[in-house]
Enzyme design. Structure first.
Site, PDB file in Angstrom:
ATOM      1  CB  SER A  64      -7.732   7.162  -7.463  1.00  0.00           C
ATOM      2  OG  SER A  64      -8.438   6.600  -6.400  1.00  0.00           O
ATOM      3  CE  LYS A  67     -11.355   6.255  -7.676  1.00  0.00           C
ATOM      4  NZ  LYS A  67     -11.307   7.116  -6.475  1.00  0.00           N
ATOM      5  CE1 TYR A 187     -12.310   2.122  -8.142  1.00  0.00           C
ATOM      6  CE2 TYR A 187     -12.162   0.875  -6.086  1.00  0.00           C
ATOM      7  CZ  TYR A 187     -11.937   2.040  -6.810  1.00  0.00           C
ATOM      8  OH  TYR A 187     -11.337   3.106  -6.204  1.00  0.00           O
ATOM      9  CE1 TYR A 239     -10.946  11.216  -5.478  1.00  0.00           C
ATOM     10  CE2 TYR A 239      -8.746  11.416  -4.557  1.00  0.00           C
ATOM     11  CZ  TYR A 239      -9.658  10.745  -5.326  1.00  0.00           C
ATOM     12  OH  TYR A 239      -9.274   9.601  -5.951  1.00  0.00           O
ATOM     13  CB  VAL A 257      -3.817   5.737  -2.202  1.00  0.00           C
ATOM     14  CG1 VAL A 257      -4.928   6.588  -1.662  1.00  0.00           C
ATOM     15  CG2 VAL A 257      -4.300   4.471  -2.813  1.00  0.00           C
TER      16      VAL A 257
HETATM   17  O1  DON Z   1     -10.399   2.261  -3.856  1.00  0.00           O
HETATM   18  C1  DON Z   1      -9.412   2.598  -3.216  1.00  0.00           C
HETATM   19  O2  DON Z   1      -9.485   2.990  -2.061  1.00  0.00           O
HETATM   20  C2  DON Z   1      -8.054   2.510  -3.892  1.00  0.00           C
HETATM   21  N1  DON Z   1      -7.994   1.355  -4.723  1.00  0.00           N
HETATM   22  C3  DON Z   1      -7.812   3.728  -4.721  1.00  0.00           C
HETATM   23  C4  DON Z   1      -7.980   5.027  -3.960  1.00  0.00           C
HETATM   24  C5  DON Z   1      -7.155   6.156  -4.466  1.00  0.00           C
HETATM   25  O3  DON Z   1      -6.187   5.999  -5.160  1.00  0.00           O
HETATM   26  C6  DON Z   1      -7.530   7.509  -3.956  1.00  0.00           C
HETATM   27  N2  DON Z   1      -6.723   8.574  -4.508  1.00  0.00           N
HETATM   28  N3  DON Z   1      -5.952   9.319  -4.029  1.00  0.00           N
END
Ligand code: DON
Length: 420
Positions: A64, A67, A187, A239, A257
């Site tokens: 993320s 983003k 994505y 978040y 994550v």
């Molecule tokens: O889209 C997803 O769920 C993962 N590729 C990225 C999510 C993420 O890193 C959330 N952040 N803490």
């Protein structure tokens, strides 16, 4: 002398290391295989001094943290209004993978949650060239070519059920107009770009530095784009923990994550902390703690504002020239913004008596922002209109081309001695 800063970063890591709480993300199978004991911390100043401690050269996927950077690329390409029309900037107070859209408009609430990031992904280029543009953009932020971790990419595509659900929801509302599956794949590939904590610190420092990478000097995006990106990071980057983060740590941030968190403090530095075990919000437990400590120990909370107004006027004095003429000298210093310029304006407006000559000594001023420049030039124009002779001492051209309007242009000299 050995710099104390790497020693301090080591100390922060030693304090965070014993905490083995949290769990590595396992909804992406490849992430579950990572060594949970990894721990790294990297700080880059806006002029490119990079300090590292622990595992700062270990690869992981950006997830993320891509983003905000892809949001910046979309803003640079489409402009603020076009991007706002597709994705709002309101904190959602929800988890990153929530299936939520704004009532009525069908817009995702912000670009940091997955729903918003899926839409933002489609706003860069066209489906054919998009990924190359995103990879080139992320690489420019980092200052060297980045690559995709193909194993992590494949792994996530096999379990991205929730993102497929979100993309289908976006498609059903007409918020995205491309095939949902292709958008998720693109994505997911964006999330699988491989970085290190050092890369992330430089990417964050590029935001802190108004969009220019401190090491390459490459202006990746402009300052308006950076301001928007950092604003959204500050309000939504963490978040459903954004309020707690902003009040306790207090710099714009983004987590991923894979276990990293970046922070960017405008005009000062970029930070990246990395440790794979996550808390219930999906933020790295030890990276959160490292950022808390950095903010506390180094005074990095963005609301701990300096007091530029009081500091702008260093000294006011009257000098007597050899021929008997007098000048009032305002010696200014620091970086002048609205509040500092207002202080000068007020002082001049309230002055009981000003000498026929007024000298504004800018020789210790580093920067004058646009509004302060307008105010200083207006001050000069009004003083001249009131019959004063105004001289600027400006050896470094901190106030270039001082055209005050109405044909007024003060004399510019290098030292106070040359003013008369
Ligand atoms: O889209 C997803 O769920 C993962 N590729 C990225 C999510 C993420 O890193 C959330 N952040 N803490």
């Amino acid at each position: 002398m050995r710099s104390p800063i790497p020693d301090y970063l080591d100390e922060v890591l030693r304090a965070c290391a014993p905490d083995a709480s949290g769990a590595v993300a396992d909804y992406i199978p490849e992430l579950a295989r990572v060594d949970p004991s990894l721990l790294g911390l990297c700080v880059s100043t806006v002029d490119g001094a990079v300090y590292e401690a622990g595992d700062t050269r270990t690869d992981f996927t950006i997830q993320s943290i891509s983003k905000p950077f892809v949001y910046a690329l979309a803003l640079a390409e489409r402009g603020l209004d076009a991007v706002l029309a597709e994705v709002d900037v309101e904190p959602s107070g929800e988890a990153f993978d929530e299936l939520s859209l704004e009532q009525g408009s069908g817009r995702p609430l912000n670009p940091m949650i997955n729903a918003g990031a899926l839409v933002v992904h489609t706003l860069v280029g066209d489906p054919v060239t998009r990924f190359d543009r995103i990879l080139a953009g992320l690489s420019a932020f980092a200052g060297h070519p980045l690559e995709v971790d193909e194993a992590a990419y494949r792994s996530e595509t096999e379990t991205a059920f929730r993102n497929y659900a979100i993309a289908n929801m976006l498609r059903s509302h007409g918020t995205i107009r491309e095939a949902p599956e292709q958008v998720v794949l693109g994505y997911t590939r964006q999330c699988a770009v491989r970085v290190t904590a050092r890369d992330l610190a430089l990417m964050a420092a590029t935001l802190a530095n108004g969009g220019t990478n401190p090491l390459t000097g490459d202006q990746v995006v402009d300052e308006v784009v950076v301001r928007q990106t950092l604003s959204v990071m500050a309000t939504s980057g963490m978040y459903d923990a954004a309020g707690d983060w902003t009040s306790t740590v207090g710099f714009p941030a983004k987590s991923g994550v894979s276990g990293a968190i970046i922070g960017a403090l405008p005009g000062q530095l970029g930070i990246a902390a990395f440790s794979p075990r996550l808390d219930r919000h999906g933020h790295s437990v030890r990276a959160v703690e490292a950022c808390r400590r950095l903010s506390h120990d180094m005074g990095l909370h963005m609301m701990d504002a300096p007091q530029p107004a009081r500091a702008t006027i260093r000294r006011t004095h009257t000098v007597q020239h050899a021929d008997g003429g007098e000048a009032t000298v305002y010696a200014l210093h620091g970086s002048i913004q609205f509040a500092g310029a207002e202080r000068l304006v007020r002082d001049l407006a309230d002055a009981a008596e000003l000498a026929p000559e007024v000298v504004l000594d800018l020789s210790r001023v580093h920067t004058v922002n646009e509004v302060a420049r307008r105010m200083l030039l207006e001050v000069v124009r009004r003083l001249v209109r009131d019959g004063h002779l105004v001289v600027l001492v400006d050896p470094e051209e901190t106030l270039p081309d001082p055209d005050c309007g109405d044909g007024v242009r003060p004399r510019v000299v290098a030292t106070v001695a040359e003013a008369h």
